[in-house]
Every structure is written in C-alpha cells, then in structure tokens.
Write a protein that holds these residues in place. Structure first.
Motif, PDB file in Angstrom:
ATOM      1  N   SER A   1       0.128-125.066 -23.392  1.00  0.00           N
ATOM      2  CA  SER A   1      -0.367-124.140 -22.365  1.00  0.00           C
ATOM      3  C   SER A   1      -0.220-124.688 -20.949  1.00  0.00           C
ATOM      4  O   SER A   1      -0.442-123.966 -19.984  1.00  0.00           O
ATOM      5  CB  SER A   1      -1.835-123.802 -22.631  1.00  0.00           C
TER       6      SER A   1
ATOM      7  N   ILE B   1       0.412-123.869 -28.739  1.00  0.00           N
ATOM      8  CA  ILE B   1      -0.389-122.660 -28.925  1.00  0.00           C
ATOM      9  C   ILE B   1      -0.074-122.047 -30.286  1.00  0.00           C
ATOM     10  O   ILE B   1       1.089-121.873 -30.649  1.00  0.00           O
ATOM     11  CB  ILE B   1      -0.100-121.653 -27.795  1.00  0.00           C
TER      12      ILE B   1
ATOM     13  N   VAL C   1      -7.366-118.604 -26.533  1.00  0.00           N
ATOM     14  CA  VAL C   1      -6.163-119.290 -26.992  1.00  0.00           C
ATOM     15  C   VAL C   1      -6.583-120.406 -27.948  1.00  0.00           C
ATOM     16  O   VAL C   1      -7.541-121.137 -27.689  1.00  0.00           O
ATOM     17  CB  VAL C   1      -5.345-119.842 -25.799  1.00  0.00           C
TER      18      VAL C   1
ATOM     19  N   THR D   1      -5.088-123.726 -30.015  1.00  0.00           N
ATOM     20  CA  THR D   1      -3.951-124.647 -30.055  1.00  0.00           C
ATOM     21  C   THR D   1      -4.130-125.653 -31.175  1.00  0.00           C
ATOM     22  O   THR D   1      -5.255-125.964 -31.573  1.00  0.00           O
ATOM     23  CB  THR D   1      -3.795-125.398 -28.725  1.00  0.00           C
TER      24      THR D   1
END
Length: 800
Positions: A290, A267, A256, A258
């Motif tokens: 998140s 995100i 992920v 961000t």
C-alpha cells in the motif's frame, strides 16, 4: 504367539443356566479343551475377562441378545486368545419353553490375522449405526431398504414409517426434480453424485445436508448406497462470513487487509469504500504494497511511525497525505492493527482509512479567516509580519536572502469611480490570484490595505532567481481584468527590498520596499525599481480554474451540503441553508470562496445557481415525502443570477415540477448586493412576494442599508453579519457585542426575525439567545452536512 487354525462346525450345547452339556471335536480342535474338561463348565469359563462370580450375568446378557452375532475373546487351553464370533440360538419345545441353547463359533481368527481381514469380516449392519452421518440404501423405486439410526433421527421417521417412505418425500417440491434426476443418473449411468439439499423431517424441520451416493450390486440386485452429512454448522459459518463480508463492503471507511512478506505487506483485500476513496479498483491494488499511494516528500515522520509499528507488529494511528489514482492529494486518517493467528503470531494487518480532507479543510478555513483578508483571501497584515519574522530567522541560519516586494496598483481610485466599487473588488481579487499564481507555496502574498500588496519571498538562492520571480509578478499585473463584458486595464508599481542588504529587521525591510515602490511610481508606471523587464507572466492557475468550471456540472463534481438553523429555545431544526461545494479533481473539495467570485466574473454563476436551485428543490421534495413540510431551505443568489430575465419564472417552474409550496424555499441576498442594486432588488422582491417566497438578507450590518428600504422589500428574515457575531467576546462585560445587540434590536423594531450566523463559541450562542435572537446557525450549532444526514436531523419532527 501360537497360531490356531479355525475348525469348521465348532458348536456345543448349553442348558438354561448356561452350563455346557455337549462338546464336539471341532470345539476341541479349536480351543484345546477335551469334552471331559469342558462339559459341566459355565460358558463364562471360556470367555476372556469374565470372573466366576460374573459368569451368570454375562450369560444372561448373551442370551438376551440371541440371534445376533457376538464378537468375543475365547480362552485356549494353552493360555492364548482366540478371536471369534459366537451365536446363541434357543431350542424350544412345543409348549414354547426353552430346553437348551445351541452355541456356534464362526469367523475364527488368531492374534496373527491381519487387521484388513478383521475389518473386512465386520458385517455392514454393525458399521452403519456408528457412522457420524446418515447411511441409507435405496432401490430403483426410491424406497429405503436399509438405513441407520442417524437417518431416523434426521428425518423423524420410525423404522416402520421409513420402510414405507420414498426418498423424494424427504424433500420439498422444488428440490424433488433434482433428487429424482440424481437417483436416475446413479442407476442408469452408474455415476457417483453429491448434492446439497434441505432434508425435510416429518415435523417440517429442514436440515441442510450434503448427500452422496453410488450404485452397488448386491446378490443380483442394484441399490443406491449413500451417506449424508449435516452441514448446518457450515451453513451458519458461511452466513456469518457473508454477513461480515457485507459489513466490510457496506462500511463508509476504507478497509484494507494485507499479508506479510518480508518487509512488504501485499494487499489481499480492499472494500468498495477503499476503491471510492482512493480511486483504485481492487484488481489494481491486490498484491501490491500500500505504500505505492504515498505522497512523495510529505509527512515523512508519520510514515516512519507506520514502518516502525509494522516492524514491531504493533497498532498505530497516523494522519498523513496520500494520493488518489487521479493524482489528487487527500488527508488519510489511517489506523493499522495486527491480526494474530491461534498461536499468537501476526499473519496480517488490517487498516482502516478515513478521508478527513473535508475536516482538515474546515480547520484550515477557520484559521484562514482569522489570519486572512476577507475580500481577497490573502494573508492579512498580522500574518504578513509573522511570516516575515520567520523568514528572517530562517535566512540567518541558512545564509540565504529574503525579498520583500511592495506593490501598489495604478489608478485604482479611477477604477472605483468609473466602474463602481464592485468592479474594484473584482480587480483586487483577480490581482490577488495572479500574485499567488506567480510565487511558490512557501512564499507569502499579503494585502496590506486598500490597493497595496506585500510579498515575502523566502530562501532566495540568488539575486538572479529573485529577479526572475519578480518579473513574472510584473507581467501578470499588466493583463486587463474582465468585468461585466468590459476590459479594465490594470498596472502596478513594484518596490523591492532584500535582506540582509536593505534592512536588518522586518520593519526596516518593509520601509525600504515602500521607498523603492514610490521611486518606481515616480519613474514610470508598471516599473520595478532596479529590475529588468525580460520575463513574462503566467496565469495558468486562473485558466485551469476557468476550464474546470466549464465541466464541473457534467462531470458531477459539484455537490450540496445543508447547514441547519436551530431554534434557539426548542433546539429543533427550523430551516436549512444550502451550501455549494466543488470536488475539484486537482485541488480537492473547494469552498465557494475559492471559485464563486471567478464564476461571477466569467458568468458561470448563472449555470451553477440553476443547478443549486434544482438540488435544493429535490431535497425539499425528499423532506415532503418524509412528512416534513415546515422546514424551508435558504438559497443564496448573486446579482448576476437574479438579473436574468427568467430567474423568478424559473423558480415558479421548479416549485411546480417538484410539487413544493412557495414558502418552502427562501431566496437570500447579501446586504452589499441590496445596496448596490436597489432598483433591481426592489423588482425582484415584488416578484418573489407575488410568488409567495420569502426574501432573506445575509450579512446584515455589514453595509449601510436604508432601513425603510428593507421594510419596503418585506424582508422575511435578517442574518447578522459575521463580523458582528465574531465581535462578541467571551468576557461578559466586553463591549464587543454592542453591534450585534443593536442589529438585533433593529430587526425586532422592523418586526423581522434575526438569525445569528457563524456562531462558533458558547459565549456567542448565549449572548445571541439572551438578546432575542430566535434562530442560530454556525459550526457550534451544526456543521454543514450531506442530504442524507440532513434528512435524519428532521425525522424527530415526525409524529410518533
């Protein structure tokens, strides 16, 4: 600054040495020098920046460039500068020798002339060769009429070859229709076009380029003027970016990325592994912080570490629990790293997510086996005393109550005598589940011995609260247990002791509860000493488990792992044991101990067993396709499974359907099953022998099997009981290995291979190997793995 007005037809003559021989009036008006001043002077005297000693060299350079326009700075008589274009033309005699030179001055401008005018007067031929890309002009027939040196470099054609080349010839056959259509649109529709195409050089080298063009009218004709830019570097960069994107997409771990927006980190990107692990799609999470996946009230210290690291723009690694989209908890091993720009400023964070739920569960399972009862999975006597001591210390600080409940089942001996010990085991397991379902997670349920259970109820706010909980326990124990389509009545007597009223320490409390329990048995069955009977029980946990089993296969929640059995001498994989797992939508991955006993009771074990056999056969077929045919798979089956009339015929049908040899599949029975159903096992062994399958006995040494009966069954292999292997201590002189050594000797005397199962320490491995155990299995040897990993383990068996 003096401004000079250009004069038309300014010209003069030079001899072969570059000396001025004539000077007209236009020259005098332009530069201010009279004919007397200029004649007999070298040309270099008029050129700014040319020293006297260099005038000859400057003259030769201009002469060699005759016919071309030279932009020069000329000297004015008043000391100012005149910018002009100077052209030299040689005048030759009949014999070809040069007699004199004509110098013409044109496009005269002074320092006050605007830059736009200066640039506008620049000839096109002087510009195109300094352009960074290619330049070309094409007529309606597609022929090149003008181009620059970069165009020649890219194509590899000489000037003569280029003038005879059609534009379509620079492209492959698939691209030519696109180029032809683009040229047509430029000439017929006066469009400006821009396309990407591969330009093919004479050598065959292909260069990706962006080509653009537009129609230009020149002296009554129409031409396509265009330019091309080499985009090889951009293509390479795009290829690298696509490769990195594919790598992110292919990663098994969730990734992920961000941004940073104040205290939030919205995100911007997640890969497919993130979607698989969390259950959220990219569209659902992009733009959100998140933190929305955090499990409320759990692992607060770890989450604080994450917040502090993000605020300080530092890396951090934590393990905590998050929630999937379906509400299921999972253990997340999260690594966060700041991403810096070229100025060293943190602009993003990248997080790598690893689902370590299975690892956590394995660790918990090992700890569970040490501190829990093997039959019911409840806390054992040692863990109960430890939990009770902790509860008392906590109660002293918080000034709360602790309840100890001693439970004794009614007429349990009659259950064993009437229905058999297997029924008694089922009753104990069901009672254990019901007790656990009736208390909180912070409470402890333990099996003391036989049919006696103990509950430790911690941090009780009031006596009324405790009474309600205990009534639920009593109600749950009054419900009958189903066994082999029969209803077995179950009841219990309960005795309760409360800290600090009924004992000052753990031993006193347990003794007080024991006295209360016997008093309850004396006063009547299913009674609680001093407690009301106005509450009803709940068995929702068991009902949810049963309901989940009904749909586990169709929802694709079951999956297989394969644990390798390793040859003790060569270290190579000699076989696999097929192990079933259930990815429960609420409780995560469940081990067989968590649901197979219930499946045995409700009959779903038959459906599960058939599914396991299909998966094992499919795995064996994959090994066969790899060229591996000597690594069998062992499948453990229960009495209810092989008691089905079509059990053996079903195995034969599967072997035929998957194209497998009979010796590739081994059927494994627990020793306790052999003891309880000798006649049925004898029939099963005979049918398997006729089919060509090997029979394996698991947990050998746990019961009292007739050794002659094992020989009669033609057992193919024996697996040592887990207790016998665990008894092997680290000390070399310890007698804990006596049982294992004895069982190995028995197996050798029966001429049956012995497998050391549940090997977890080097001492166990070395002991078993030194005493002739040919094959080893356990967490130290190899953990259960997914089919793809298992197939990789046997690739080294293939010929090079």
């Amino acid at each position: 600054m003096t401004t000079h007005v250009p004069t038309a037809n300014a010209a003069f003559l030079l001899d072969e040495a570059g000396i001025i021989t004539t000077w007209n009036n236009a020259c005098e008006k332009l530069l201010g020098f009279t004919a007397q001043d200029a004649i007999a002077q070298p040309l270099g005297a008029l050129l700014i920046g040319t020293a006297a000693q260099d005038s000859g060299e400057r003259w030769r350079g201009l002469a060699e460039n005759h016919g071309h326009t030279n932009r020069v700075l000329l000297r004015h008589a008043d000391g100012s500068t005149v910018k002009a274009e100077l052209t030299l033309s040689p005048q030759t005699l009949a014999d070809g020798s040069t007699q004199f030179w004509v110098a013409a001055i044109d496009n005269v401008h002074t320092d006050a002339t605007p830059d736009a005018v200066l640039v506008g007067r620049t000839p096109l031929a002087a510009v195109i060769d300094v352009l960074p890309g290619t330049f070309y002009a094409i007529n309606r027939e597609g022929r090149f009429v003008l181009w620059n040196r970069n165009h020649e470099r890219i194509t590899g054609y000489t000037a003569e070859e280029m003038s005879a080349t059609n534009a379509l010839e620079l492209f492959d056959l698939q691209t030519r229709p696109l180029i032809s259509e683009s040229i047509r649109r430029v000439f017929e529709q006066n469009e400006e076009v821009a396309i990407e195409a591969e330009v093919v050089a004479r050598s065959g080298r292909e260069t990706p380029m962006v080509l653009c063009g537009a129609r230009v009218d020149c002296n009554g004709g129409q031409y396509l003027f265009g330019m091309g830019v080499d985009i090889s570097a951009r293509r390479d960069q795009e290829h690298t970016l696509r490769l990195r994107e594919r790598a992110l997409h292919a990663a098994n771990n969730g990734i992920v990325i961000t941004g940073i927006d104040g205290r939030d980190c919205p995100i911007e990107y997640v890969n497919p592994a993130f979607e698989r692990i969390t259950g959220y799609s990219a569209q659902e999470v992009v733009g959100r912080d998140s933190r929305f996946m955090a499990a409320p009230g759990m692992d607060n210290n770890e989450r604080q570490r994450v917040r502090e690291a993000i605020a300080a723009h530092e890396s951090v690694n934590v393990v905590f629990r998050n929630m999937r989209k379906n509400g299921e908890l999972f253990w997340n091993d999260l690594s966060i790293t700041p991403v810096l720009d070229e100025h060293g400023t943190t602009t993003h964070f990248i997080g790598v997510i690893m689902d370590v739920t299975a690892s956590k569960q394995r660790t918990a399972h090992l700890e569970h086996e040490v501190n829990h009862d093997a039959l019911t999975g409840l806390a054992n006597r040692n863990l109960m005393w430890d939990r009770l001591e902790q509860a008392l210390h906590l109660s002293q600080r918080q000034k709360s109550m602790v309840g100890v409940v001693l439970i004794d089942l009614n007429n349990f001996k009659n259950i064993n005598d009437s229905y058999g010990h297997e029924a008694g085991d089922v009753v104990l397991k069901v009672v254990a589940r019901r007790l656990q379902a009736s208390v909180r997670e912070i409470d402890t349920v333990a099996r003391m011995s036989g049919d006696e259970f103990v509950l430790v109820l911690v941090n009780q706010p009031s006596l009324r609260f405790m009474l309600r909980m205990i009534e639920r326990l009593r109600q749950s124990l009054t419900q009958p247990v189903s066994f082999m389509h029969k209803e077995i009545a179950v009841g219990a007597s309960l005795g309760v002791a409360v800290y600090p009223h009924d004992g000052a320490n753990a031993a006193d409390l347990v003794r007080s509860a024991d006295v209360a329990m016997y008093h309850a048995k004396a006063t009547g069955r299913n009674e609680i000493y001093f407690f009301s009977n106005d509450m009803k029980s709940s068995s929702e946990a068991r009902q949810r488990l049963d309901s989940g089993m009904a749909h586990a296969i169709e929802r694709d929640e079951l999956f297989m792992l394969y644990q390798p059995c390793i040859d003790a001498h060569s270290g190579r994989v000699s076989s696999f044991e097929a192990l079933l797992r259930w990815r429960h939508p609420e409780h995560g991955v469940l081990l067989p101990a968590a649901f197979l006993s219930e499946a045995e009771e409700n009959g779903r074990i038959v459906e599960f067993g058939a599914w396991v056999l299909d998966q094992a056969c499919a795995f064996l077929r994959d090994l066969k396709q790899l060229g591996v045919t000597d690594v069998p798979v062992t499948v453990n089956v229960s009495a209810r499974e092989y008691g089905q009339q079509d059990f053996v015929s079903g195995i034969a049908a599967r072997l035929a359907a998957y194209g497998l040899a009979p010796d590739s599949l081994q059927i494994e029975l627990r020793e306790e099953t052999v003891i309880r159903n000798p006649g049925q096992v004898r029939d099963l062994a005979g049918q398997l022998r006729e089919l060509g399958l090997t029979l394996s006995i698991d947990e050998f040494g746990q019961g009292m099997t007739d050794l002659g009966f094992l020989r009669e069954l033609s057992v193919g292999q024996l697996k040592l009981s887990r207790e016998a292997v665990r008894a092997i201590a680290d000390e070399a002189d310890n007698e804990g290995g006596t049982m294992a050594r004895t069982l190995i000797d028995i197996g050798h005397n029966l001429r049956m291979p012995v497998i050391g199962e549940a090997v977890e320490t080097r001492a166990q491995r070395d002991f078993l190997t030194s005493h002739g155990c040919a094959v080893l299995q356990g967490l130290l040897i190899g953990e259960p793995v997914e089919p793809d990993v298992a197939r990789e383990l046997v690739r080294d068996r293939l010929p090079a």
